[in-house]
Design an enzyme around this catalytic site. Structure first.
Site, PDB file in Angstrom:
ATOM      1  N   SER A 155      -2.218 -18.287 -17.986  1.00 56.69           N
ATOM      2  CA  SER A 155      -1.260 -19.094 -17.251  1.00 56.69           C
ATOM      3  C   SER A 155      -1.974 -20.127 -16.371  1.00 56.69           C
ATOM      4  O   SER A 155      -2.859 -20.845 -16.843  1.00 56.69           O
ATOM      5  CB  SER A 155      -0.355 -18.171 -16.432  1.00 56.69           C
ATOM      6  OG  SER A 155       0.771 -18.860 -15.947  1.00 56.69           O
ATOM      7  N   ASP A 356       6.370 -16.860 -25.740  1.00 58.69           N
ATOM      8  CA  ASP A 356       6.253 -17.416 -24.396  1.00 58.69           C
ATOM      9  C   ASP A 356       7.108 -18.667 -24.282  1.00 58.69           C
ATOM     10  O   ASP A 356       7.156 -19.486 -25.211  1.00 58.69           O
ATOM     11  CB  ASP A 356       4.783 -17.752 -24.103  1.00 58.69           C
ATOM     12  CG  ASP A 356       4.553 -18.148 -22.650  1.00 58.69           C
ATOM     13  OD1 ASP A 356       5.459 -17.934 -21.828  1.00 58.69           O
ATOM     14  OD2 ASP A 356       3.459 -18.649 -22.350  1.00 58.69           O
ATOM     15  N   HIS A 416       4.122 -14.293 -22.635  1.00 57.45           N
ATOM     16  CA  HIS A 416       3.153 -14.948 -21.757  1.00 57.45           C
ATOM     17  C   HIS A 416       1.950 -14.047 -21.461  1.00 57.45           C
ATOM     18  O   HIS A 416       0.818 -14.517 -21.403  1.00 57.45           O
ATOM     19  CB  HIS A 416       3.867 -15.318 -20.451  1.00 57.45           C
ATOM     20  CG  HIS A 416       3.110 -16.243 -19.573  1.00 57.45           C
ATOM     21  ND1 HIS A 416       2.757 -17.521 -19.952  1.00 57.45           N
ATOM     22  CD2 HIS A 416       2.643 -16.099 -18.301  1.00 57.45           C
ATOM     23  CE1 HIS A 416       2.121 -18.117 -18.972  1.00 57.45           C
ATOM     24  NE2 HIS A 416       2.027 -17.277 -17.953  1.00 57.45           N
TER      25      HIS A 416
END
Length: 437
Positions: A155, A356, A416
């Site tokens: 991320s 994601d 994610h």
């Protein structure tokens, strides 16, 4: 003692006992603080590889947010030797590497600042702080200087990892940091925020999570973000990004940005009660990384085990301040940094989860296609190669392409947080990236 059941490994030298059987002792560990600037204290936690650290690489893991804790979430929810219930993790990365968790930027996790002006405000400052930590780490532990060192990230951690890797490359060349830097891996990474936002609508539409009206609403909100970015109004762009997320939530009945197959489980009343867009975004994207059960673990047994956490420091207590101080830098892209890394010969890997949304694969592919790296035409001509899923015989777990010093992994059935969703596949990818498989 072997007839009892021990659930905690609070003493580093204790033997773990479970179900009446003596298990091997936990991995060799070390942890400490480094004061990276006056009043800015960064916490790190090292696990030596199960099979011996001299034969395997060293991997530093950087969490997202900004404000998410590697020592907490990355460690106990994703890749550390034990899970949140302190049970052994079969897909722990310490099976294939020594793992260094760093609570980065300062103020994240157990890291802390003494003064309100001590927080980092952009990735350049984050990279500068990390270089101080790495210089200290490799000086204090010369046995790791000759071991291949990789940075893996997730991320917003990927945006920071790119900037850190570029500065580390320069520092190694100058001799100010002595290590064998071998590459960086950018997982579901916030490299080009605008590309992510602009592809939310098409991605949700093609997966039947938006109708025509919803697509128009989301695309309109994304266009407003684009205009702010093009005008270099990055704080405004961050605010409009928050608005765009709200539009997505309203049109999808609360799709989970971290996995489109689920709905957001957070209490919406907390979101509606947020005092401003910074507070709202911290609730959306930092709070899930420090849920109550994990906070209780970190501020209870783990704090006691570590024994060095100052009394006035609470794990995750400064996380929202970390996020708010980075707000003006949040929507700035670092695609040019990735280009510089590739041109410098650094091994760069991009990996992304199929499910994601916040950093959807469509957006990642968009910025990759705009790289100025001279190897891009060759990479683009390649067909991807399927990889078997280690956890499901006969099933495809991922696809990948590698050309010169660049690789891309498309991880299937993962959102994610890839190691949480597809732990066996993530471990296989780690081995491939670090040339063990």
């Amino acid at each position: 003692m072997c007839g009892s059941v021990v659930l905690f490994w609070l003493c580093a030298s204790a033997v773990l006992v479970r179900d009446g059987l003596c298990a091997p002792p936990p991995p060799k560990e070390a942890w400490n603080y480094v004061e990276v600037r006056d009043g800015a204290h960064m916490f790190w936690w090292l696990y030596h590889a199960d099979a011996g650290f001299r034969e395997l690489p060293l991997v530093m893991w950087l969490q997202g947010g900004p404000g998410g804790s590697g020592s907490g979430f990355g460690n106990f929810e994703e890749i550390g030797p034990l899970d949140r219930d302190l049970q052994p993790r079969s897909t722990s990365w310490v099976k294939a590497a020594s793992v260094l968790f760093v609570d980065n930027p300062v103020g994240t996790g157990f890291s802390f600042v003494d003064r309100a002006d001590g927080f980092a405000t952009d990735v350049s400052m984050v990279a500068s702080d990390m270089l101080v930590l790495l210089q200290n780490f490799f000086t204090e532990r010369p046995e790791f200087q000759s071991i291949p060192f990789y940075i893996f990230s997730e991320s917003y951690g990927g945006k920071m990892a790119a900037a850190i890797s570029l500065e580390l490359t320069k520092a190694v060349a100058q001799g100010s940091v002595k290590c064998s830097f071998a590459g960086v891996a950018l997982g579901d990474s916030w490299i080009s925020p605008l590309d992510s936002v602009m592809t939310w609508g098409p991605y949700l539409y093609t997966t039947s999570l938006l109708d025509d009206s919803g697509l128009a609403d989301v695309s309109g909100a994304a266009e407003a973000v684009k205009q702010a970015v093009e005008q270099q109004s990055f704080l405004k762009a961050t605010e409009l990004w928050s608005v765009a997320e709200t539009v997505v939530e309203q049109n999808t009945n609360g799709v989970n940005f971290y996995n489109i197959l689920t709905q957001e489980s957070e209490d919406k009343r907390r979101f509606s009660a947020a005092k401003d867009f910074i507070s709202l975004q911290a609730l959306r994207h930092v709070s899930p990384l420090q849920r109550p059960s994990l906070s209780q673990l970190m501020n209870g047994p783990i704090r006691k085990k570590l024994g060095i956490i100052p009394q006035n420091v609470t794990w995750g207590g400064q996380a929202e301040d970390v996020f708010s101080n980075m707000a003006g830098d949040f929507m700035k892209p670092v695609v040019d940094v990735v280009d510089q890394l590739l041109s410098a010969g650094v091994n760069v890997t991009v990996y992304n989860g199929q499910l994601d949304l916040i950093v959807d694969t469509l957006g990642q592919e968009q910025w990759v296609k705009r790289l100025k790296w001279d190897g891009l035409p060759g990479f683009s001509k390649l067909r991807w190669t399927p990889l078997d899923d280690p956890a499901s015989q006969g099933a495809t777990g991922a696809f990948y392409k590698t050309y010169k010093n660049f690789s891309f992994y498309w991880i299937l059935k993962a959102g994610h947080m890839i190691p949480s969703d597809q732990g066996a596949m993530a471990l296989k990818m780690l081995k491939m990236v670090t040339q063990q498989d």
